[in-house]
Design an enzyme around this catalytic site. Structure first.
Site, PDB file in Angstrom:
ATOM      1  N   HIS A 120      34.586  36.707  39.820  1.00 16.15           N
ATOM      2  CA  HIS A 120      33.957  38.119  39.877  1.00 16.15           C
ATOM      3  C   HIS A 120      32.577  38.270  39.449  1.00 16.15           C
ATOM      4  CE1 HIS A 120      38.574  39.521  39.200  1.00 16.15           C
ATOM      5  NE2 HIS A 120      38.148  39.763  40.481  1.00 16.15           N
ATOM      6  N   LYS A 127      50.783  49.813  38.842  1.00 16.39           N
ATOM      7  CA  LYS A 127      50.718  48.526  38.200  1.00 16.39           C
ATOM      8  C   LYS A 127      50.576  48.421  36.747  1.00 16.39           C
ATOM      9  CE  LYS A 127      47.928  45.740  41.651  1.00 16.39           C
ATOM     10  NZ  LYS A 127      46.654  44.885  41.892  1.00 16.39           N
ATOM     11  N   ARG A 132      37.772  34.826  49.217  1.00 16.41           N
ATOM     12  CA  ARG A 132      38.037  33.371  49.104  1.00 16.41           C
ATOM     13  C   ARG A 132      38.647  32.809  50.047  1.00 16.41           C
ATOM     14  NH1 ARG A 132      41.369  35.301  43.799  1.00 16.41           N
ATOM     15  NH2 ARG A 132      42.181  36.360  45.714  1.00 16.41           N
ATOM     16  N   SER A 182      42.759  36.456  38.975  1.00 18.27           N
ATOM     17  CA  SER A 182      43.140  37.150  37.686  1.00 18.27           C
ATOM     18  C   SER A 182      44.485  36.612  37.653  1.00 18.27           C
ATOM     19  CB  SER A 182      43.008  38.611  37.919  1.00 18.27           C
ATOM     20  OG  SER A 182      41.592  38.940  37.994  1.00 18.27           O
TER      21      SER A 182
END
Ligand code: PNS
Length: 164
Positions: free
Chosen positions: A18, A42, A91, A129
């Site tokens: 990040h 979440k 990614r 993460s």
């Protein structure tokens, strides 16, 4: 014209991948707002206040980068900040479908706001993460994958809960 970009995400926690996107984005935009989603669906490892502190410390020395929390639609938030661009990291192919759907939905909602994807360097192409948390929870070393402050916090967090 001032070009402002919003870099949105959950950042639970921020990784060096990040951070790389933020530092590279600084060269492209006049201002970057790192925007942390307040997501009631979440259960984050790090509460919002802590994620804001971590991110502010991580980008503290960087000019024209600020950190905020947001809720609601991303495009509404971007518009409220005068941003013309949404930046996302991309990614692997596995990111693509989700990102493609989000980009097209945001485009439909706000055709004047453009999503730009940046690829992290190879060194961070596998870092997420989620994986960082899993490795840290199981006692693995995450040095070099996250800022040192995050590695220390992960260690303390999992030592405190004793999770394995
Ligand atoms: O780091 P993440 O979890 O991949 O980030 C996802 C994020 C925050 C970019 C995305 O969930 C989001 O933009 N949420 C805001 C709600 C929204 O605007 N939804 C409609 C667009 S798809």
């Amino acid at each position: 014209m001032t070009m402002t970009a919003v870099y949105p995400g959950t950042f639970d926690p921020i990784t060096n991948g990040h951070l790389e996107i933020i530092t590279r984005g600084m060269r492209l935009f006049d201002a970057i707002i790192v925007a942390i989603l307040r997501n009631p669906d979440k259960e984050p490892l790090f509460p919002m206040d802590e994620r804001i502190d971590i991110l502010r410390a991580a980008v503290g020395g960087l000019a024209n980068v600020r950190v905020e929390a947001f809720d609601g639609l991303l495009v509404d938030y971007a518009r409220s900040r005068g941003a013309q661009v949404i930046v996302r990291g991309l990614r692997a192919l596995s990111d693509f479908e989700y990102e493609y759907q989000m980009a097209l939905m945001n485009q439909r909602l706000a055709p004047d706001i453009h999503t730009i994807y940046m690829m992290p360097s190879e060194a961070y192409s596998y870092v997420s993460s989620r994986l960082v948390k899993e490795v840290a929870r199981l006692g693995g070393d995450v040095t070099g994958l996250v800022p040192p402050e995050v590695a220390a916090r992960l260690k303390r967090r999992f030592a405190a809960t004793g999770s394995r």
